[in-house]
Design a protein around this motif. Structure first.
Motif: not given
Length: 186
Positions: A116-119, A124-125, A167-173, A175-180
């Motif tokens: 749920h946190e990842i989703q 948001e990302c 590139r977008v997948r890398r950017q999303l990954a 972003c998700i890592e930063r948020r978590l």
């Protein structure tokens, strides 16, 4: 458009609360079913327990606090139904006994909360992406369009779309890592 600042606008009607509850049960039905299956090990018995769980969820809908995460609440009810079923059917062979099911359920619930946190972070990302990139992700992963279909729609080459998606997948990954890392999605 409803004025959310007015106190009466924030109080759901009984009908809208009931509709919202049905939407939640429907949305999470596959995850609740998978959770029960992971604890039961027997697909037929798991299907029966899922139906029992749905009945209990409906009977206890007034206990659900709107705004709180639905899935952990539903998992708690499902876990109790699984344990009840395992105790009632101790004579029938089962892959898991009640004690093991209790241990497994705790782990599955923890993983569900993490998912749920990842989703939430992903959502948001995705919303922070520029429109063209967000649309590309939408087309590829939510609409299941091929690279060629996206390239044609955007009047770009397939290799350009492929590289952009990477590139977008890398950017999303990232972003998700930063948020978590900063305590989850805000």
């Amino acid at each position: 458009m409803t004025d959310r600042s007015h106190p009466a606008a924030n109080r759901p009607t009984a009908e809208s609360a009931e509709e919202h509850f049905v939407q939640l049960v429907t949305e999470y039905q596959p995850r609740i079913g998978a959770y029960i299956q992971s604890l039961m090990g027997d697909a037929n018995r798991a299907a029966d327990v899922l139906q029992e769980t749905n009945l209990v969820l409906w009977r206890r809908k007034a206990d659900y606090q709107v705004g709180k995460p639905f899935l952990p609440w539903a998992f708690g009810i499902a876990r109790l139904q699984v344990l009840s079923n395992l105790r009632d059917k101790r004579r029938a062979p089962s892959l898991l006994d009640a004690d093991v099911a209790e241990l497994v359920s705790t782990e599955v619930e923890t993983e569900a909360e993490r998912l749920h946190e990842i989703q939430s972070a992903l959502s948001e990302c995705l919303n922070s992406l520029p429109e063209k990139r967000r649309q590309m992700i939408q087309d590829r992963y939510f609409e299941s369009q091929t690279i060629d279909q996206i390239a044609n729609a955007m009047s770009q080459g397939s290799s350009n779309v492929r590289v952009t998606l990477m590139r977008v997948r890398r950017q999303l990954a990232e972003c998700i890592e930063r948020r978590l890392a900063t305590g989850g999605a805000s």
